[in-house]
Design a protein around this motif. Sequence first.
Motif, PDB file in Angstrom:
ATOM      1  N   MET A   1      15.815 -40.102   8.992  1.00  0.00           N
ATOM      2  CA  MET A   1      14.121 -40.019   8.408  1.00  0.00           C
ATOM      3  C   MET A   1      13.820 -41.147   7.624  1.00  0.00           C
ATOM      4  N   TYR A   2      14.904 -41.925   7.305  1.00  0.00           N
ATOM      5  CA  TYR A   2      14.468 -43.196   6.196  1.00  0.00           C
ATOM      6  C   TYR A   2      13.174 -43.902   6.801  1.00  0.00           C
ATOM      7  N   GLU A   3      13.026 -43.999   7.886  1.00  0.00           N
ATOM      8  CA  GLU A   3      12.012 -45.171   8.459  1.00  0.00           C
ATOM      9  C   GLU A   3      10.757 -44.381   7.955  1.00  0.00           C
ATOM     10  N   ALA A   4      10.637 -43.108   8.420  1.00  0.00           N
ATOM     11  CA  ALA A   4       9.360 -42.513   7.935  1.00  0.00           C
ATOM     12  C   ALA A   4       9.099 -42.515   6.720  1.00  0.00           C
ATOM     13  N   LEU A   5       9.967 -42.294   5.897  1.00  0.00           N
ATOM     14  CA  LEU A   5      10.047 -42.379   4.328  1.00  0.00           C
ATOM     15  C   LEU A   5       9.533 -43.836   3.980  1.00  0.00           C
ATOM     16  N   ILE A   6      10.137 -44.711   4.507  1.00  0.00           N
ATOM     17  CA  ILE A   6       9.706 -46.217   4.141  1.00  0.00           C
ATOM     18  C   ILE A   6       8.290 -46.443   4.673  1.00  0.00           C
ATOM     19  N   LYS A   7       7.871 -45.824   5.188  1.00  0.00           N
ATOM     20  CA  LYS A   7       6.411 -46.258   5.801  1.00  0.00           C
ATOM     21  C   LYS A   7       5.474 -45.632   4.862  1.00  0.00           C
ATOM     22  N   VAL A   8       5.917 -44.284   4.059  1.00  0.00           N
ATOM     23  CA  VAL A   8       5.097 -43.677   3.098  1.00  0.00           C
ATOM     24  C   VAL A   8       5.301 -44.481   1.556  1.00  0.00           C
ATOM     25  N   ALA A   9       6.582 -44.792   1.370  1.00  0.00           N
ATOM     26  CA  ALA A   9       6.792 -45.507   0.287  1.00  0.00           C
ATOM     27  C   ALA A   9       6.376 -46.886   0.150  1.00  0.00           C
ATOM     28  N   LYS A  10       5.872 -47.524   1.341  1.00  0.00           N
ATOM     29  CA  LYS A  10       5.586 -48.908   1.284  1.00  0.00           C
ATOM     30  C   LYS A  10       6.579 -49.943   1.262  1.00  0.00           C
ATOM     31  N   GLN A  11       6.977 -50.340  -0.012  1.00  0.00           N
ATOM     32  CA  GLN A  11       7.832 -51.292  -0.240  1.00  0.00           C
ATOM     33  C   GLN A  11       8.906 -50.528  -1.234  1.00  0.00           C
ATOM     34  N   PRO A  12       9.856 -49.996  -0.712  1.00  0.00           N
ATOM     35  CA  PRO A  12      11.033 -49.613  -1.305  1.00  0.00           C
ATOM     36  C   PRO A  12      12.059 -50.578  -2.032  1.00  0.00           C
ATOM     37  N   LYS A  13      12.454 -50.594  -3.247  1.00  0.00           N
ATOM     38  CA  LYS A  13      13.391 -51.557  -3.749  1.00  0.00           C
ATOM     39  C   LYS A  13      14.458 -51.734  -3.108  1.00  0.00           C
ATOM     40  N   ARG A  14      14.602 -52.823  -2.310  1.00  0.00           N
ATOM     41  CA  ARG A  14      15.942 -52.922  -1.371  1.00  0.00           C
ATOM     42  C   ARG A  14      17.003 -53.612  -2.196  1.00  0.00           C
ATOM     43  N   GLN A  15      18.198 -52.883  -2.110  1.00  0.00           N
ATOM     44  CA  GLN A  15      19.202 -53.487  -2.744  1.00  0.00           C
ATOM     45  C   GLN A  15      20.218 -54.009  -1.711  1.00  0.00           C
ATOM     46  N   VAL A  16      20.340 -55.345  -1.797  1.00  0.00           N
ATOM     47  CA  VAL A  16      21.337 -55.936  -0.972  1.00  0.00           C
ATOM     48  C   VAL A  16      22.618 -56.213  -1.502  1.00  0.00           C
ATOM     49  N   LEU A  17      23.580 -55.696  -1.118  1.00  0.00           N
ATOM     50  CA  LEU A  17      25.026 -55.973  -1.373  1.00  0.00           C
ATOM     51  C   LEU A  17      25.456 -57.193  -0.896  1.00  0.00           C
ATOM     52  N   THR A  18      25.582 -58.458  -1.768  1.00  0.00           N
ATOM     53  CA  THR A  18      26.510 -59.376  -1.228  1.00  0.00           C
ATOM     54  C   THR A  18      27.813 -59.505  -0.943  1.00  0.00           C
ATOM     55  N   ASP A  19      28.534 -60.118  -0.259  1.00  0.00           N
ATOM     56  CA  ASP A  19      29.695 -60.341  -0.056  1.00  0.00           C
ATOM     57  C   ASP A  19      30.665 -60.070  -1.491  1.00  0.00           C
ATOM     58  N   VAL A  20      30.090 -60.930  -2.520  1.00  0.00           N
ATOM     59  CA  VAL A  20      30.620 -60.836  -3.738  1.00  0.00           C
ATOM     60  C   VAL A  20      30.619 -59.477  -4.255  1.00  0.00           C
ATOM     61  N   MET A  21      29.432 -58.856  -4.288  1.00  0.00           N
ATOM     62  CA  MET A  21      29.378 -57.491  -4.804  1.00  0.00           C
ATOM     63  C   MET A  21      30.201 -56.330  -4.056  1.00  0.00           C
ATOM     64  N   MET A  22      30.333 -56.509  -2.734  1.00  0.00           N
ATOM     65  CA  MET A  22      31.042 -55.609  -1.777  1.00  0.00           C
ATOM     66  C   MET A  22      32.485 -55.870  -2.247  1.00  0.00           C
ATOM     67  N   GLU A  23      32.663 -57.120  -2.294  1.00  0.00           N
ATOM     68  CA  GLU A  23      34.423 -57.211  -2.762  1.00  0.00           C
ATOM     69  C   GLU A  23      34.510 -56.633  -4.144  1.00  0.00           C
ATOM     70  N   THR A  24      33.678 -56.909  -5.044  1.00  0.00           N
ATOM     71  CA  THR A  24      33.766 -56.332  -6.390  1.00  0.00           C
ATOM     72  C   THR A  24      33.955 -54.703  -6.275  1.00  0.00           C
ATOM     73  N   LEU A  25      32.960 -54.294  -5.608  1.00  0.00           N
ATOM     74  CA  LEU A  25      32.738 -52.736  -5.328  1.00  0.00           C
ATOM     75  C   LEU A  25      33.968 -52.329  -4.940  1.00  0.00           C
ATOM     76  N   SER A  26      34.586 -52.738  -3.927  1.00  0.00           N
ATOM     77  CA  SER A  26      35.853 -52.195  -3.312  1.00  0.00           C
ATOM     78  C   SER A  26      36.992 -52.264  -4.359  1.00  0.00           C
ATOM     79  N   ILE A  27      37.138 -53.411  -5.288  1.00  0.00           N
ATOM     80  CA  ILE A  27      38.045 -53.391  -6.050  1.00  0.00           C
ATOM     81  C   ILE A  27      38.071 -52.125  -7.105  1.00  0.00           C
ATOM     82  N   ILE A  28      36.745 -51.985  -7.448  1.00  0.00           N
ATOM     83  CA  ILE A  28      36.459 -51.021  -8.361  1.00  0.00           C
ATOM     84  C   ILE A  28      36.777 -49.490  -7.581  1.00  0.00           C
TER      85      ILE A  28
END
Length: 188
Positions: free
Chosen positions: A71-98
């Motif tokens: 249902m996210y696509e429909a929600l995005i259309k309503v919310a217009k520009q939701p804050k996009r949180q991009v997880l970089t490789d560095v962040m994914m690596e750090t998140l995995s360690i944690i």
Amino acid sequence: MEQNYEAQIEAILFTMGESVEISKIAKALDLSNGEVKKIVKKMQEELSSSSRGIRIIELDGAYQMCTKPEMYEALIKVAKQPKRQVLTDVMMETLSIIAYKQPVTKAEIEKIRGVKSDFAVNKLVEYELVEEIGRLDTPGRPLIFGTTEEFLRRFGVESSDTLPVIDADMIEEFKHQAEEEVTLKSND
């Protein structure tokens, strides 16, 4: 008067907006934890229909009502520009360690990664995937980090105990790849 437990549970989960412990629901409705689980299981089955836009998920002994991912696509259309949180490789690596080493300090993360991790850890805290869960009782009282319920929700994991297990062969393959990378970089 006949109790409509499904409606009451639905109202609790909808109104709270975040996860609610099974024991709290049981206490509010004067039921056992087992009875609540049985009722919620039935509700989950009813909500699994493609004509429904919500679902109930279990997170570490608690339930939360949330939107189905389809249902996210429909929600995005309503919310217009939701804050996009991009997880970089560095962040994914750090998140995995944690996720796998929690509770863990920034120094332990940096020792594993071999580089400073301030930015990655701070971004993960900002994205509410990681949180400060305390301080070590050692000199300097370093912060200890762990994953959040938001991490569990986003990655579809019931609890940190149910993270996928990395087998020894995979670890050896990763080590081999890392050694090859180091050798290639030192030859440049």
